[in-house]
Design a protein around this motif. Structure first.
Motif, PDB file in Angstrom:
ATOM      1  N   LYS A 200       0.816  -1.177   0.024  1.00  0.00           N
ATOM      2  CA  LYS A 200       0.164  -0.052  -0.107  1.00  0.00           C
ATOM      3  C   LYS A 200       0.904   1.204   0.034  1.00  0.00           C
ATOM      4  O   LYS A 200       0.516   2.147  -0.769  1.00  0.00           O
ATOM      5  CB  LYS A 200      -0.856  -0.143   1.102  1.00  0.00           C
ATOM      6  CG  LYS A 200      -1.841   1.187   1.240  1.00  0.00           C
ATOM      7  CD  LYS A 200      -2.644   1.117   2.566  1.00  0.00           C
ATOM      8  CE  LYS A 200      -3.669   2.383   2.661  1.00  0.00           C
ATOM      9  NZ  LYS A 200      -4.542   2.149   3.836  1.00  0.00           N
ATOM     10  N   LEU A 201       1.816   1.405   0.654  1.00  0.00           N
ATOM     11  CA  LEU A 201       2.918   2.510   0.814  1.00  0.00           C
ATOM     12  C   LEU A 201       3.424   2.604  -0.459  1.00  0.00           C
ATOM     13  O   LEU A 201       3.604   3.880  -0.922  1.00  0.00           O
ATOM     14  CB  LEU A 201       3.765   2.077   1.866  1.00  0.00           C
ATOM     15  CG  LEU A 201       3.218   2.263   3.258  1.00  0.00           C
ATOM     16  CD1 LEU A 201       4.653   2.026   4.423  1.00  0.00           C
ATOM     17  CD2 LEU A 201       2.829   3.446   3.732  1.00  0.00           C
ATOM     18  N   ALA A 202       3.924   1.619  -1.277  1.00  0.00           N
ATOM     19  CA  ALA A 202       4.641   1.593  -2.315  1.00  0.00           C
ATOM     20  C   ALA A 202       3.461   2.378  -3.548  1.00  0.00           C
ATOM     21  O   ALA A 202       4.025   3.233  -4.346  1.00  0.00           O
ATOM     22  CB  ALA A 202       4.766   0.342  -3.219  1.00  0.00           C
ATOM     23  N   PHE A 203       2.256   1.930  -3.502  1.00  0.00           N
ATOM     24  CA  PHE A 203       1.469   2.204  -4.415  1.00  0.00           C
ATOM     25  C   PHE A 203       0.982   3.813  -4.072  1.00  0.00           C
ATOM     26  O   PHE A 203       0.727   4.762  -5.002  1.00  0.00           O
ATOM     27  CB  PHE A 203       0.155   1.336  -4.632  1.00  0.00           C
ATOM     28  CG  PHE A 203       0.133   0.438  -5.370  1.00  0.00           C
ATOM     29  CD1 PHE A 203      -0.157   0.315  -6.680  1.00  0.00           C
ATOM     30  CD2 PHE A 203       1.133  -0.861  -5.116  1.00  0.00           C
ATOM     31  CE1 PHE A 203       0.113  -0.782  -7.591  1.00  0.00           C
ATOM     32  CE2 PHE A 203       1.140  -1.813  -5.827  1.00  0.00           C
ATOM     33  CZ  PHE A 203       0.780  -1.956  -7.042  1.00  0.00           C
ATOM     34  N   GLN A 204       0.804   4.273  -3.004  1.00  0.00           N
ATOM     35  CA  GLN A 204       0.658   5.584  -2.542  1.00  0.00           C
ATOM     36  C   GLN A 204       1.654   6.384  -2.933  1.00  0.00           C
ATOM     37  O   GLN A 204       1.414   7.500  -3.407  1.00  0.00           O
ATOM     38  CB  GLN A 204       0.238   5.508  -1.030  1.00  0.00           C
ATOM     39  CG  GLN A 204      -1.052   4.837  -0.616  1.00  0.00           C
ATOM     40  CD  GLN A 204      -1.149   4.986   0.787  1.00  0.00           C
ATOM     41  OE1 GLN A 204      -0.199   4.952   1.649  1.00  0.00           O
ATOM     42  NE2 GLN A 204      -2.357   5.193   1.110  1.00  0.00           N
ATOM     43  N   GLN A 205       3.027   5.779  -2.967  1.00  0.00           N
ATOM     44  CA  GLN A 205       4.112   6.936  -3.452  1.00  0.00           C
ATOM     45  C   GLN A 205       4.160   7.149  -4.619  1.00  0.00           C
ATOM     46  O   GLN A 205       4.652   8.173  -5.085  1.00  0.00           O
ATOM     47  CB  GLN A 205       5.344   5.761  -2.882  1.00  0.00           C
ATOM     48  CG  GLN A 205       6.607   6.502  -3.326  1.00  0.00           C
ATOM     49  CD  GLN A 205       7.194   7.587  -2.486  1.00  0.00           C
ATOM     50  OE1 GLN A 205       6.750   7.633  -1.233  1.00  0.00           O
ATOM     51  NE2 GLN A 205       8.229   8.243  -2.818  1.00  0.00           N
ATOM     52  N   GLN A 206       3.286   6.258  -5.570  1.00  0.00           N
ATOM     53  CA  GLN A 206       2.985   6.406  -7.086  1.00  0.00           C
ATOM     54  C   GLN A 206       1.925   7.424  -7.306  1.00  0.00           C
ATOM     55  O   GLN A 206       1.794   7.656  -8.604  1.00  0.00           O
ATOM     56  CB  GLN A 206       3.238   5.229  -7.629  1.00  0.00           C
ATOM     57  CG  GLN A 206       4.395   4.244  -7.625  1.00  0.00           C
ATOM     58  CD  GLN A 206       5.803   5.280  -8.025  1.00  0.00           C
ATOM     59  OE1 GLN A 206       5.872   5.974  -9.054  1.00  0.00           O
ATOM     60  NE2 GLN A 206       6.960   5.073  -7.414  1.00  0.00           N
ATOM     61  N   GLY A 207       1.436   7.994  -6.350  1.00  0.00           N
ATOM     62  CA  GLY A 207       0.198   8.802  -6.531  1.00  0.00           C
ATOM     63  C   GLY A 207      -1.295   8.277  -6.746  1.00  0.00           C
ATOM     64  O   GLY A 207      -2.100   8.899  -7.148  1.00  0.00           O
ATOM     65  N   LEU A 208      -1.143   6.940  -6.442  1.00  0.00           N
ATOM     66  CA  LEU A 208      -2.458   6.273  -6.410  1.00  0.00           C
ATOM     67  C   LEU A 208      -3.234   6.291  -5.062  1.00  0.00           C
ATOM     68  O   LEU A 208      -2.338   6.146  -4.049  1.00  0.00           O
ATOM     69  CB  LEU A 208      -2.425   4.603  -6.861  1.00  0.00           C
ATOM     70  CG  LEU A 208      -2.051   4.686  -8.403  1.00  0.00           C
ATOM     71  CD1 LEU A 208      -1.483   3.282  -8.731  1.00  0.00           C
ATOM     72  CD2 LEU A 208      -3.010   4.981  -9.356  1.00  0.00           C
ATOM     73  N   GLN A 209      -4.439   6.372  -5.055  1.00  0.00           N
ATOM     74  CA  GLN A 209      -5.076   6.223  -3.815  1.00  0.00           C
ATOM     75  C   GLN A 209      -5.506   4.871  -3.541  1.00  0.00           C
ATOM     76  O   GLN A 209      -5.968   4.169  -4.456  1.00  0.00           O
ATOM     77  CB  GLN A 209      -6.648   6.971  -3.610  1.00  0.00           C
ATOM     78  CG  GLN A 209      -6.267   8.596  -4.060  1.00  0.00           C
ATOM     79  CD  GLN A 209      -7.712   9.161  -4.094  1.00  0.00           C
ATOM     80  OE1 GLN A 209      -8.705   8.968  -3.464  1.00  0.00           O
ATOM     81  NE2 GLN A 209      -7.543  10.067  -4.805  1.00  0.00           N
TER      82      GLN A 209
END
Length: 264
Positions: A200-209
Motif C-alpha cells: 500500500k505504501l509503495a502504490f501511494q508513493q506513486q500517486g494512487l489512492q
C-alpha cells in the motif's frame, strides 16, 4: 533465471532463517575451542531462535502485527475504487496437469480467488502486475500466467497486464504508469495480509489512492500446547513475516524505495 537473479535469491535466502541460523550454529561450532563462551552463545542462541520461529506461537508473534496494520475489506461496494490491482506471487513450472504450462503458485491462487470475488461484487476492471518472464527462460511473465488463470479458471476478465516489474516498488511504479493515464486514481489493492501494508505504501508513493483488500490472514491463534510444537508450516510463516519486516524497514529507511529495495 539470470545470474543476477540467482545471486540475489541466494543472498536473500542466506540472510533469512533458517539458513542464517544454521550459519551461526556452524560458526559457533568451528570456534568452540578458541572461544568456548561465544561458541556456546551462538550455538544455543541459534537453535533456540530456530525452535521459537518454528512454532505457531513464534510465527503468530511475528506475523500478527503485520496483518493488523491493514484490516480486512468488508465489501467492495462503496469504496470509490475505479479498478482492482492484484499482485502476482510465484509460479509452478511445467505443471503436468496443465499440459506442461507454468501456473500460479498457491499464494497466487489465493489472491486470484479473492480477485474474482471482488470483481463479481464490483464489476471493476482488473490489472495484474508481475514480471520475471525472462529470468525463467520463457516469454510468460507472472502477470500473463495469472491473467490466463483468472480468465480461464475464474471467468474474470483482465483489462491490463503489467509484465516488467521485479519487486513490489516496481509493481507500483509500472502499474501507476498504466492506470493514471487511463483515468484511474483509486484502486482496490489485493495481496497477502502480511504484505499489504508495504504494498500500500509503495502504490501511494506513486500517486494512487489505495483501498487495501488483504487476503490470507494466517496468524490468528489460540494459546494451547500445540502452539509450542515446531512445524514446517510455522517456520514458513515466520520466514514470510521476517521477510516482510525487513522489506518494511528498508522501505521506511529509503526515500526512493523503488530504486533501492530489492525485497519483492
Amino acid at each position: 533465471m539470470s545470474v543476477s537473479g540467482v545471486l540475489y535469491t541466494a543472498f536473500r535466502d542466506l540472510i533469512l532463517p533458517p539458513a542464517s541460523l544454521l550459519v551461526l550454529f556452524a560458526l559457533g561450532f568451528l570456534i568452540r575451542k578458541k572461544f568456548p563462551r561465544l561458541s556456546q552463545i551462538l550455538c544455543v542462541g541459534s537453535v533456540s531462535i530456530l525452535f521459537a520461529i518454528s512454532t505457531d506461537l513464534g510465527a503468530c508473534l511475528l506475523g500478527n502485527p503485520l496483518e493488523n496494520l491493514e484490516p480486512p475489506l468488508r465489501s467492495a461496494q462503496g469504496t470509490g475504487a475505479q479498478a482492482i490491482v492484484v499482485l502476482t506471487a510465484g509460479r509452478v513450472v511445467d505443471a503436468p496437469e496443465y499440459g506442461g504450462k507454468d501456473i500460479p503458485d498457491y499464494i497466487g491462487l489465493a489472491r486470484m480467488r479473492y480477485t474474482a470475488r471482488l470483481h463479481r461484487e464490483s464489476s471493476l476492471p482488473v490489472l495484474v502486475t508481475g514480471g520475471f518472464g525472462e529470468q525463467y527462460g520463457n516469454d510468460d511473465s507472472l502477470a500473463e500466467i495469472m491473467a490466463s488463470a483468472l480468465e480461464q479458471d475464474f471467468s474474470t476478465p483482465v483489462r491490463w497486464k503489467e509484465t516488467d516489474s521485479v519487486n513490489t516498488a516496481q509493481n507500483a511504479e509500472l502499474s501507476a504508469k498504466i492506470l493514471l493515464p487511463a483515468g484511474v486514481s483509486r484502486v482496490l489493492l489485493i495481496t497477502d495480509a502480511m504484505h499489504m501494508h508495504r504494498a500500500k505504501l509503495a502504490f501511494q508513493q506513486q500517486g494512487l489512492q489505495v483501498v487495501a483488500a488483504p487476503t490470507m490472514f494466517l496468524n490468528e491463534y489460540d494459546l494451547r500446547w500445540s502452539c509450542l510444537v515446531p512445524t514446517m508450516g510455522s517456520l514458513r510463516r515466520s520466514y514470510y513475516a521476517i521477510y516482510e519486516w525487513m522489506g518494511l524497514i528498508l522501505y521506511k529507511l529509503s526515500k526512493a524505495p523503488q530504486a533501492n529495495a530489492k525485497i519483492t
